[in-house]
Motif scaffolding. Sequence first.
Motif, short mmCIF file in Angstrom:
data_model
loop_
_atom_site.label_atom_id
_atom_site.label_comp_id
_atom_site.label_asym_id
_atom_site.label_seq_id
_atom_site.Cartn_x
_atom_site.Cartn_y
_atom_site.Cartn_z
N ARG A 270 -84.50 55.29 -71.95
CA ARG A 270 -85.43 54.23 -72.07
C ARG A 270 -86.39 54.26 -70.74
NH1 ARG A 270 -83.96 48.99 -72.24
NH2 ARG A 270 -85.71 48.31 -73.26
N ALA A 271 -85.93 54.41 -69.63
CA ALA A 271 -86.72 54.31 -68.47
C ALA A 271 -87.86 55.65 -68.24
CB ALA A 271 -85.59 54.61 -67.35
N ASP A 277 -95.98 57.02 -70.43
CA ASP A 277 -97.12 56.70 -70.69
C ASP A 277 -97.51 57.43 -72.09
OD1 ASP A 277 -97.52 55.05 -68.61
OD2 ASP A 277 -98.44 56.85 -67.34
N LEU A 278 -96.46 57.12 -73.08
CA LEU A 278 -96.53 57.88 -74.32
C LEU A 278 -97.27 56.76 -75.34
CD1 LEU A 278 -93.45 59.86 -74.57
CD2 LEU A 278 -95.60 60.75 -73.92
N MET A 368 -85.76 73.78 -77.17
CA MET A 368 -85.03 72.64 -77.80
C MET A 368 -84.51 71.50 -77.03
SD MET A 368 -81.41 72.96 -79.35
CE MET A 368 -80.42 73.15 -77.82
N MET A 369 -84.00 71.72 -75.91
CA MET A 369 -83.29 70.27 -74.94
C MET A 369 -84.45 69.55 -74.40
SD MET A 369 -80.35 70.76 -75.73
CE MET A 369 -79.78 69.52 -74.25
N SER A 370 -85.56 69.77 -74.33
CA SER A 370 -86.53 69.01 -73.40
C SER A 370 -87.90 69.43 -73.55
CB SER A 370 -86.12 69.01 -71.86
OG SER A 370 -86.24 70.23 -71.36
N SER A 371 -88.69 68.25 -73.46
CA SER A 371 -90.17 68.40 -73.49
C SER A 371 -90.71 67.13 -72.97
CB SER A 371 -90.79 68.74 -74.94
OG SER A 371 -90.44 67.83 -75.74
N SER A 372 -92.24 66.83 -73.17
CA SER A 372 -92.68 65.53 -72.68
C SER A 372 -92.39 64.55 -73.58
CB SER A 372 -94.29 65.59 -72.55
OG SER A 372 -94.91 65.96 -73.60
N ASN A 373 -91.99 64.55 -74.76
CA ASN A 373 -91.61 63.53 -75.72
C ASN A 373 -90.11 63.42 -75.94
OD1 ASN A 373 -91.31 65.76 -77.32
ND2 ASN A 373 -92.38 64.91 -78.91
N SER A 374 -89.22 64.03 -75.21
CA SER A 374 -87.74 63.99 -75.22
C SER A 374 -87.09 64.11 -73.99
CB SER A 374 -87.54 65.30 -76.34
OG SER A 374 -87.66 66.43 -75.54
N ILE A 375 -85.85 63.70 -74.15
CA ILE A 375 -85.04 64.13 -73.06
C ILE A 375 -83.75 65.18 -73.70
CG2 ILE A 375 -85.36 62.16 -71.87
CD1 ILE A 375 -82.38 61.05 -72.78
N GLY A 376 -83.15 65.97 -73.02
CA GLY A 376 -82.02 66.79 -73.34
C GLY A 376 -80.92 66.57 -72.54
N VAL A 377 -79.73 66.54 -73.03
CA VAL A 377 -78.61 66.20 -72.15
C VAL A 377 -77.36 67.22 -72.45
CG1 VAL A 377 -76.67 64.39 -71.75
CG2 VAL A 377 -79.08 63.74 -72.72
N SER A 378 -77.02 67.75 -71.24
CA SER A 378 -75.75 68.64 -71.42
C SER A 378 -75.05 68.19 -70.39
CB SER A 378 -76.37 70.16 -71.15
OG SER A 378 -77.14 70.22 -69.80
N GLY A 379 -73.82 68.81 -70.13
CA GLY A 379 -72.70 68.50 -69.35
C GLY A 379 -72.06 67.40 -69.76
N SER A 380 -70.96 67.14 -68.99
CA SER A 380 -69.99 65.92 -69.25
C SER A 380 -69.36 65.41 -68.10
CB SER A 380 -69.06 66.36 -70.30
OG SER A 380 -67.97 65.45 -70.48
N ARG A 430 -95.15 63.41 -61.55
CA ARG A 430 -95.85 62.05 -61.76
C ARG A 430 -94.75 61.06 -62.52
NH1 ARG A 430 -97.58 59.36 -66.01
NH2 ARG A 430 -97.16 61.09 -67.48
N VAL A 431 -93.98 61.63 -63.16
CA VAL A 431 -93.07 60.79 -63.97
C VAL A 431 -91.78 60.27 -63.05
CG1 VAL A 431 -91.45 60.25 -65.89
CG2 VAL A 431 -93.63 61.31 -66.08
N MET A 432 -91.33 61.35 -62.31
CA MET A 432 -90.35 61.13 -61.26
C MET A 432 -90.76 60.02 -60.17
SD MET A 432 -87.29 62.04 -60.65
CE MET A 432 -86.70 63.73 -60.98
N GLU A 433 -91.89 59.97 -59.77
CA GLU A 433 -92.19 59.03 -58.72
C GLU A 433 -92.32 57.71 -59.43
OE1 GLU A 433 -96.26 58.07 -55.98
OE2 GLU A 433 -96.16 60.07 -57.16
N LYS A 434 -92.71 57.50 -60.68
CA LYS A 434 -92.80 56.35 -61.17
C LYS A 434 -91.36 55.91 -61.53
CE LYS A 434 -95.74 55.30 -64.47
NZ LYS A 434 -96.49 55.33 -65.92
N LEU A 435 -90.57 56.76 -62.04
CA LEU A 435 -89.07 56.58 -62.50
C LEU A 435 -88.39 55.96 -61.04
CD1 LEU A 435 -86.93 56.50 -64.36
CD2 LEU A 435 -86.32 58.65 -63.77
#
Length: 451
Positions: A270-271, A277-278, A368-380, A430-435
């Motif tokens: 969500r964050a 800014d999509l 597959m795992m990530s792009s500007s309109n997604s997040i990709g999660v690996s690890g545990s 840019r996104v990291m700074e805002k986050l």
Amino acid sequence: MRDVVIISKTIVRPESFEDGPDPVKIHLTPWDLFLLQSDYTQRGLLFPQPDPETNIISQLKSSLSVALKIFYPFAGRLVKTENEDDKTASFYINCDGSGVKFIHASALTVSVNDVLEPVDGIIVPGLLSEFFPVNGVLSCEGVSESLLAIQVTELKDGVFIGYGCNHMVTDGSSFWNFFKTWSEICYTGSDRKNFPPLKLPGWFLRGIDYPIRIPISETVISPVRFVSSDLQDKIFRFTSKETSELKEKANSEVDSKISSLQAVLAHMWRAIIRNRDLNPEEEIYCRLLMDMRRRLNPPLEKECFGNVVGFVTVTATVREVVNNGLGWAALQINKSVGSQTDENFRVFAENWVKKPRILNGNLGNKAMMSSSNSIGVSGSPWFDVYGNDFGWGKPIAVRGGPGNSSDGKLVVYSGVEDGTIEIQTSLTSRVMEKLSTDAEFLRHVYVGYAK
């Protein structure tokens, strides 16, 4: 001047003994071959400084040799066979004992603190990349590259052990079992007889003819690979208190059993989406890799070696994720994870064999795992990364390598403290700074390393 100096490069082969397993061929499954052009998985552990009298390189090499006799697929090579009759190619792992690459390096100008607390919490990509082997290597290059590569870098006041591993050979669950075995052998001097033999999931190819044939066109490596110069990595840390609060909040909003990890990932998703800014109506994705061993029928033992991961995609719109609250987002993840069954896993394999689809070599697993309109999660958080002690202390921190960084990529680890979750997050600057200044997000997050 380079911070990291390579001292030596050698090949470590499995210890030779009479009662060891005969060389075998491991035929690759659709789940393996899907990752043919993905980057080698890269992870690394930061350790305290050993006693100066300890010859850690000699100890690590000798214990690795014993561990490789147990986990013998790592010491093999990928074999490619071109089938002229139908213009296809087939692959298998030849467990021939060729060995793994072992690099000894020195970075005496770099301190443990440089790794733990970089400026503004941003991991320095140039420095960290030098701590890992096989940068930029794809899984299909395992025909000439070792399927596992280790780099031991001695720092001013610590040691960093980084590795690169061919994802077609193993997933995170199997790899960390290997790493734990290696560290135990090094620490205790235990030999292979104290460890059970390797268990391979040979049964799950029933109904699928092998070796699987892939169009040769799908196996060609793109001469141009995309590398973003605008990515930043940070570690976001969720204490046990914060994970409990997020879990409680998510479950109070929906009538379901949301796990701590699902609540944390929903908070991250969500964050990140909120700060990208999509367009509110744009379709977005949360993609996860998950261990399928216990979900198969019959289930595999959790120690079963190999690459047994499923791919989960949660789809929603920006408006839904941002406006519907933490519980709603967590519930979508919960439902998607719960829908992964033995039947789904097998249907994917059956369909894939009919029409093989390899991840784009230009982007590797990033496509597959990530792009500007997604997040990709690996690890545990269930991988016991902090339980690995080679004899000079448990790890101080864990980090992912540059080959696994892409916009929106999240790598999940357990924290040093029980119940803590750490997420290495890659985003555009840019996104990291805002986050990093998002008050709602930071209410449940600590940026950086816990002393």
